[in-house]
Design a protein around this motif. Structure first.
Motif, PDB file in Angstrom:
ATOM      1  N   ALA A  73      -2.388   9.575  -8.538  1.00 36.86           N
ATOM      2  CA  ALA A  73      -1.973   9.605  -7.233  1.00 36.86           C
ATOM      3  C   ALA A  73      -0.634  10.089  -7.254  1.00 36.86           C
ATOM      4  O   ALA A  73       0.319   9.925  -8.066  1.00 36.86           O
ATOM      5  N   ASP A  74      -0.450  11.194  -6.387  1.00 37.49           N
ATOM      6  CA  ASP A  74       0.942  11.715  -6.357  1.00 37.49           C
ATOM      7  C   ASP A  74       1.499  11.482  -4.711  1.00 37.49           C
ATOM      8  O   ASP A  74       0.966  11.112  -3.820  1.00 37.49           O
ATOM      9  N   ARG A  92       4.092  10.638  -9.865  1.00 42.68           N
ATOM     10  CA  ARG A  92       2.462  10.813 -10.373  1.00 42.68           C
ATOM     11  C   ARG A  92       2.259   9.633 -11.178  1.00 42.68           C
ATOM     12  O   ARG A  92       2.864   9.428 -12.017  1.00 42.68           O
ATOM     13  N   VAL A 142       6.669  16.519  -5.903  1.00 43.71           N
ATOM     14  CA  VAL A 142       5.872  15.400  -6.126  1.00 43.71           C
ATOM     15  C   VAL A 142       7.021  14.178  -6.778  1.00 43.71           C
ATOM     16  O   VAL A 142       7.503  14.799  -8.111  1.00 43.71           O
ATOM     17  N   LYS A 179       3.932  10.553   1.773  1.00 43.50           N
ATOM     18  CA  LYS A 179       2.411  10.641   1.825  1.00 43.50           C
ATOM     19  C   LYS A 179       1.878  10.622   0.382  1.00 43.50           C
ATOM     20  O   LYS A 179       2.639  11.028  -0.485  1.00 43.50           O
ATOM     21  N   TYR A 180       0.782  10.194   0.202  1.00 47.13           N
ATOM     22  CA  TYR A 180       0.057  10.004  -1.080  1.00 47.13           C
ATOM     23  C   TYR A 180      -1.050  10.933  -1.078  1.00 47.13           C
ATOM     24  O   TYR A 180      -1.590  11.121  -0.149  1.00 47.13           O
ATOM     25  N   THR A 181      -1.309  11.581  -2.210  1.00 49.50           N
ATOM     26  CA  THR A 181      -2.736  12.245  -2.301  1.00 49.50           C
ATOM     27  C   THR A 181      -3.248  11.607  -3.722  1.00 49.50           C
ATOM     28  O   THR A 181      -2.420  11.465  -4.782  1.00 49.50           O
ATOM     29  N   VAL A 182      -4.584  11.203  -3.553  1.00 52.03           N
ATOM     30  CA  VAL A 182      -5.161  10.652  -4.596  1.00 52.03           C
ATOM     31  C   VAL A 182      -6.462  11.360  -4.914  1.00 52.03           C
ATOM     32  O   VAL A 182      -7.042  11.723  -4.051  1.00 52.03           O
ATOM     33  N   GLY A 183      -6.721  11.259  -6.048  1.00 50.75           N
ATOM     34  CA  GLY A 183      -7.819  12.032  -6.817  1.00 50.75           C
ATOM     35  C   GLY A 183      -8.535  11.694  -8.089  1.00 50.75           C
ATOM     36  O   GLY A 183      -7.811  11.064  -8.741  1.00 50.75           O
ATOM     37  N   ARG A 196       4.665  12.092  -2.295  1.00 50.28           N
ATOM     38  CA  ARG A 196       5.789  13.224  -1.830  1.00 50.28           C
ATOM     39  C   ARG A 196       6.449  12.522  -0.622  1.00 50.28           C
ATOM     40  O   ARG A 196       5.843  11.850   0.000  1.00 50.28           O
TER      41      ARG A 196
END
Length: 130
Positions: free
Chosen positions: A99-100, A91, A88, A73-77, A102
């Protein structure tokens, strides 16, 4: 498992946030440390989805291949990016945000000709016009 439309959305997000910009690339977890060193500071030129595969193209013909698999999955912020939490693998950071990544099945630099090999193996993507 993320489906193709999710990867197409991620490609659009990466294109909007990072294309045309130099990108800081790190591997806080360390499993992509060598690849991150090769990409760090390079210009991201394009982001595209090919089925469930995300291809991030950098200058000097560097291509990062990501396949999320079941758990990726990606985490974007926006900036400032928080301290990396958990494993992670990758990055990406630019002046537009972070954008991370995992837990992907694949996070690798492709050798020259690797995109063609991947395309030949996968066949056509029904979500693409080409």
């Amino acid at each position: 498992m993320p489906e193709g439309h999710t990867v197409h959305r991620l490609a659009a997000v990466h294109q909007r946030m990072f294309a045309g910009r130099p990108v800081a690339v790190a591997s806080p977890q360390g499993r992509f440390a060598e690849g991150a060193l090769r990409l760090d500071g390079r210009l991201l030129t394009d982001a595209e989805a090919l089925g469930k595969h995300l291809l991030l193209r950098f200058d000097h013909d560097q291509v990062l291949h990501v396949h999320l698999g079941i758990y990726g999955k990606y985490t974007v912020g926006p900036l400032p990016a928080p301290a990396p939490i958990g494993a992670v693998r990758l990055r990406l950071t630019a002046d537009t945000g972070y954008a991370d990544l995992r837990g992907p099945n694949a996070c690798e630099l492709l050798e020259p000709g690797g995109v063609k090999t991947l395309r030949d193996r996968l066949g056509p993507d029904p979500l693409r016009g080409d």
